[in-house]
Design a protein around this motif. Structure first.
Motif, mmCIF file in Angstrom:
data_model
loop_
_atom_site.group_PDB
_atom_site.id
_atom_site.type_symbol
_atom_site.label_atom_id
_atom_site.label_comp_id
_atom_site.label_asym_id
_atom_site.label_seq_id
_atom_site.Cartn_x
_atom_site.Cartn_y
_atom_site.Cartn_z
ATOM 1 N N SER A 19 -56.426 -11.810 16.468
ATOM 2 C CA SER A 19 -56.810 -12.350 17.767
ATOM 3 C C SER A 19 -55.917 -11.722 18.831
ATOM 4 C CB SER A 19 -56.660 -13.878 17.796
ATOM 5 O OG SER A 19 -55.299 -14.256 17.981
ATOM 6 N N THR A 20 -56.132 -12.098 20.072
ATOM 7 C CA THR A 20 -55.305 -11.577 21.165
ATOM 8 C C THR A 20 -54.111 -12.475 21.455
ATOM 9 O OG1 THR A 20 -56.662 -12.704 22.819
ATOM 10 C CG2 THR A 20 -57.301 -10.458 22.229
ATOM 11 N N GLU A 21 -53.903 -13.504 20.645
ATOM 12 C CA GLU A 21 -52.751 -14.379 20.836
ATOM 13 C C GLU A 21 -51.467 -13.649 20.444
ATOM 14 O OE1 GLU A 21 -52.933 -17.403 22.324
ATOM 15 O OE2 GLU A 21 -55.031 -16.812 22.603
ATOM 16 N N VAL A 22 -50.405 -13.915 21.156
ATOM 17 C CA VAL A 22 -49.147 -13.193 20.944
ATOM 18 C C VAL A 22 -48.651 -13.260 19.492
ATOM 19 C CG1 VAL A 22 -46.695 -13.054 21.599
ATOM 20 C CG2 VAL A 22 -48.452 -13.341 23.363
ATOM 21 N N PRO A 23 -48.679 -14.421 18.826
ATOM 22 C CA PRO A 23 -48.214 -14.454 17.424
ATOM 23 C C PRO A 23 -48.999 -13.514 16.512
ATOM 24 C CG PRO A 23 -48.315 -16.678 18.308
ATOM 25 C CD PRO A 23 -48.979 -15.790 19.317
ATOM 26 N N ASP A 24 -50.324 -13.427 16.714
ATOM 27 C CA ASP A 24 -51.133 -12.517 15.894
ATOM 28 C C ASP A 24 -50.824 -11.063 16.218
ATOM 29 O OD1 ASP A 24 -52.472 -14.365 14.329
ATOM 30 O OD2 ASP A 24 -54.137 -14.586 15.727
ATOM 31 N N VAL A 25 -50.613 -10.766 17.482
ATOM 32 C CA VAL A 25 -50.277 -9.404 17.880
ATOM 33 C C VAL A 25 -48.905 -9.018 17.325
ATOM 34 C CG1 VAL A 25 -49.822 -7.858 19.827
ATOM 35 C CG2 VAL A 25 -51.741 -9.466 19.931
ATOM 36 N N LYS A 26 -47.942 -9.947 17.371
ATOM 37 C CA LYS A 26 -46.617 -9.693 16.797
ATOM 38 C C LYS A 26 -46.717 -9.387 15.309
ATOM 39 C CE LYS A 26 -43.320 -12.197 19.728
ATOM 40 N NZ LYS A 26 -42.344 -13.320 19.769
ATOM 41 N N LYS A 27 -47.475 -10.187 14.600
ATOM 42 C CA LYS A 27 -47.637 -10.001 13.159
ATOM 43 C C LYS A 27 -48.219 -8.618 12.855
ATOM 44 C CE LYS A 27 -50.012 -11.998 9.143
ATOM 45 N NZ LYS A 27 -50.964 -13.062 8.695
ATOM 46 N N TYR A 28 -49.212 -8.243 13.636
ATOM 47 C CA TYR A 28 -49.853 -6.942 13.436
ATOM 48 C C TYR A 28 -48.891 -5.795 13.744
ATOM 49 C CZ TYR A 28 -52.907 -2.943 14.253
ATOM 50 O OH TYR A 28 -53.485 -1.702 14.215
ATOM 51 N N ARG A 101 -55.883 -0.642 7.025
ATOM 52 C CA ARG A 101 -54.516 -0.347 6.600
ATOM 53 C C ARG A 101 -53.581 -1.479 6.993
ATOM 54 N NH1 ARG A 101 -50.272 -0.642 5.214
ATOM 55 N NH2 ARG A 101 -48.666 0.926 4.799
ATOM 56 N N TYR A 102 -53.804 -2.048 8.173
ATOM 57 C CA TYR A 102 -52.989 -3.165 8.657
ATOM 58 C C TYR A 102 -53.928 -4.289 9.070
ATOM 59 C CZ TYR A 102 -50.193 1.045 9.274
ATOM 60 O OH TYR A 102 -49.576 2.255 9.068
ATOM 61 N N GLY A 103 -53.552 -5.513 8.773
ATOM 62 C CA GLY A 103 -54.396 -6.636 9.142
ATOM 63 C C GLY A 103 -55.484 -6.888 8.114
ATOM 64 N N ASN A 104 -56.580 -7.461 8.570
ATOM 65 C CA ASN A 104 -57.651 -7.888 7.668
ATOM 66 C C ASN A 104 -58.975 -7.197 7.969
ATOM 67 O OD1 ASN A 104 -56.102 -10.013 6.300
ATOM 68 N ND2 ASN A 104 -56.079 -10.983 8.308
ATOM 69 N N PRO A 105 -59.793 -7.000 6.900
ATOM 70 C CA PRO A 105 -59.540 -7.301 5.494
ATOM 71 C C PRO A 105 -58.623 -6.269 4.846
ATOM 72 C CG PRO A 105 -61.717 -6.310 5.733
ATOM 73 C CD PRO A 105 -61.174 -6.493 7.114
ATOM 74 N N SER A 106 -57.699 -6.749 4.042
ATOM 75 C CA SER A 106 -56.741 -5.882 3.373
ATOM 76 C C SER A 106 -57.394 -5.172 2.191
ATOM 77 C CB SER A 106 -55.570 -6.712 2.859
ATOM 78 O OG SER A 106 -56.006 -7.569 1.814
ATOM 79 N N PRO A 107 -56.803 -4.073 1.707
ATOM 80 C CA PRO A 107 -57.344 -3.417 0.510
ATOM 81 C C PRO A 107 -57.435 -4.354 -0.690
ATOM 82 C CG PRO A 107 -55.817 -1.955 1.618
ATOM 83 C CD PRO A 107 -55.714 -3.280 2.314
ATOM 84 N N ALA A 108 -56.432 -5.207 -0.878
ATOM 85 C CA ALA A 108 -56.471 -6.134 -2.011
ATOM 86 C C ALA A 108 -57.670 -7.073 -1.909
ATOM 87 C CB ALA A 108 -55.175 -6.942 -2.081
ATOM 88 N N ALA A 109 -57.912 -7.601 -0.710
ATOM 89 C CA ALA A 109 -59.045 -8.513 -0.516
ATOM 90 C C ALA A 109 -60.364 -7.794 -0.765
ATOM 91 C CB ALA A 109 -59.007 -9.105 0.886
ATOM 92 N N THR A 110 -60.475 -6.566 -0.280
ATOM 93 C CA THR A 110 -61.720 -5.804 -0.458
ATOM 94 C C THR A 110 -61.931 -5.417 -1.913
ATOM 95 O OG1 THR A 110 -61.604 -4.937 1.800
ATOM 96 C CG2 THR A 110 -62.940 -3.705 0.229
ATOM 97 N N PHE A 111 -60.895 -4.944 -2.584
ATOM 98 C CA PHE A 111 -61.028 -4.583 -4.000
ATOM 99 C C PHE A 111 -61.318 -5.812 -4.865
ATOM 100 C CE2 PHE A 111 -58.013 -0.686 -3.401
ATOM 101 C CZ PHE A 111 -59.049 0.002 -2.770
ATOM 102 N N ASP A 112 -60.680 -6.943 -4.541
ATOM 103 C CA ASP A 112 -60.951 -8.189 -5.271
ATOM 104 C C ASP A 112 -62.422 -8.566 -5.149
ATOM 105 O OD1 ASP A 112 -58.334 -8.435 -6.061
ATOM 106 O OD2 ASP A 112 -57.818 -10.015 -4.618
ATOM 107 N N LYS A 113 -62.950 -8.452 -3.948
ATOM 108 C CA LYS A 113 -64.357 -8.799 -3.705
ATOM 109 C C LYS A 113 -65.285 -7.910 -4.516
ATOM 110 C CE LYS A 113 -67.814 -9.160 -0.026
ATOM 111 N NZ LYS A 113 -68.125 -8.946 1.411
#
Length: 347
Positions: A19-28, A101-113
């Protein structure tokens, strides 16, 4: 045609905050800038620099920039990548997924699916949405996907599409997507690519003695070119300009998105926006071939900041040419690239 359950395709893009919220941007930003292939300093130095200086200073400003280009459906990069996924799915009789590469969906989530929904899957074709090889883009995407694949021991084989910066299909798709713009009145076409530090070019030289050491190194044949970002973006630009019939004096290459004070490959796009009007360029076209999906670096950095800089410096008109996004020829190019690395299935 490969059987639907045997092969799947995964399109891998850069990523975006949730999202455009600061905590999400920081995490990214933390995930992105702590990547050792993006800022290749020792871990502790990187941690202090990124966590203590860069992210605290950039997070709020970056959040505002994302807000200025965010679409109702979400991040433009994510939305456009999903649209590309759907367009490709129409052209292929096999599963098509996306990952970041960064954020969602991650490679693990996509490969799991994929493993869950297609238990008979034999191979996954990973297509990095980076036409050119760079340590901080193509290489980190591929190596991260490989790491996840090996660590979680998925039953399917992972195959990688190599950089396609000079492939005829890619050049044709890029040139034809730009043709309507160059058929209009303009003074100059600037190919603006994401920049990298000069240090990265030297570090990536597999010969150890070619890049930035040999005179006109990008045009002197060398094995170094297989991993040289500077060489590859120059070749892309030359091939596109040639296909579009643009004379040499009407186009050029520059590099954007510089971070920090060290030297990055030149010329810098921001400086070209200021200098071109003084050289008589009043009507400017800008294309960003390092990105296949429009994103913050194209929509805001070029389309907003760059336009303001050029006009303020004396330019009259500024047109940013959209990225390939879901252009039909680009969809066909992806299909061709993926088919080439598929294993024939026995009858």
């Amino acid at each position: 045609m490969v059987a639907k359950s045997d092969t799947a395709i995964v399109l891998m893009n850069l990523g975006s905050p949730d999202s455009t919220e600061v905590p999400d941007v920081k995490k990214y930003l933390l995930e992105f800038l702590m990547d050792k292939r993006v800022i290749d300093y020792p871990w502790l130095v990187r941690k202090l620099l990124v966590g203590g200086v860069i992210v605290p200073r950039r997070a709020e400003k970056s959040a505002e920039a994302y807000k200025s280009i965010w679409w109702p459906e979400g991040s433009p990069l994510i939305v456009l990548t999903r649209q590309l996924q759907k367009a490709l799915q129409h052209d292929l009789e096999m599963p098509v997924e996306i990952t970041m590469r960064y954020g969602n969906p991650s490679p693990a989530a996509t490969f799991d699916k994929l493993a869950k929904e297609h238990p008979g899957l034999k191979e996954v074709i990973l297509l990095p949405l980076y036409p050119h090889y760079a340590m901080s883009s193509y290489e980190t995407a591929v190596e991260y996907a490989k790491q996840i694949h090996q660590r979680k021991r998925y039953p399917f084989e992972l195959k990688i599409v190599e950089p396609y910066y000079k492939r005829r299909e890619y050049i044709n798709a890029l040139a034809e997507s730009m043709r309507p713009y160059v058929e209009q009145d303009y003074d100059y076409l600037l190919f603006s690519y994401h920049g990298v530090p000069v240090r990265h070019i030297r570090k990536g030289d597999i010969t150890g003695g070619h890049c930035l050491k040999v005179n006109d190194c990008c045009h002197v044949d060398s094995k170094a070119h297989t991993q040289c970002y500077r060489h590859q973006v120059i070749i892309t630009s030359e091939l596109v300009a040639q296909q579009l019939g643009i004379p040499k004096h009407k186009w050029g290459v520059s590099f954007q998105s510089r971070l920090g004070k060290e030297e990055w490959i030149k010329p810098y796009t921001a400086e070209r926006f200021e200098s071109l009007p003084k050289e008589g360029v009043k009507k400017l076209l800008v294309a960003c071939p390092a990105f296949v999906s429009d994103c913050l670096e194209t929509l805001e950095e070029i389309g907003v900041e760059g336009k303001h800089s050029f006009i303020s410096s004396g330019g009259d008109s500024f047109t940013m040419i959209p990225c390939l996004n879901t252009h039909p020829l680009w969809v066909k190019t992806i299909s061709t690239l993926c088919r080439e690395v598929m294993e024939p299935v026995s009858a």
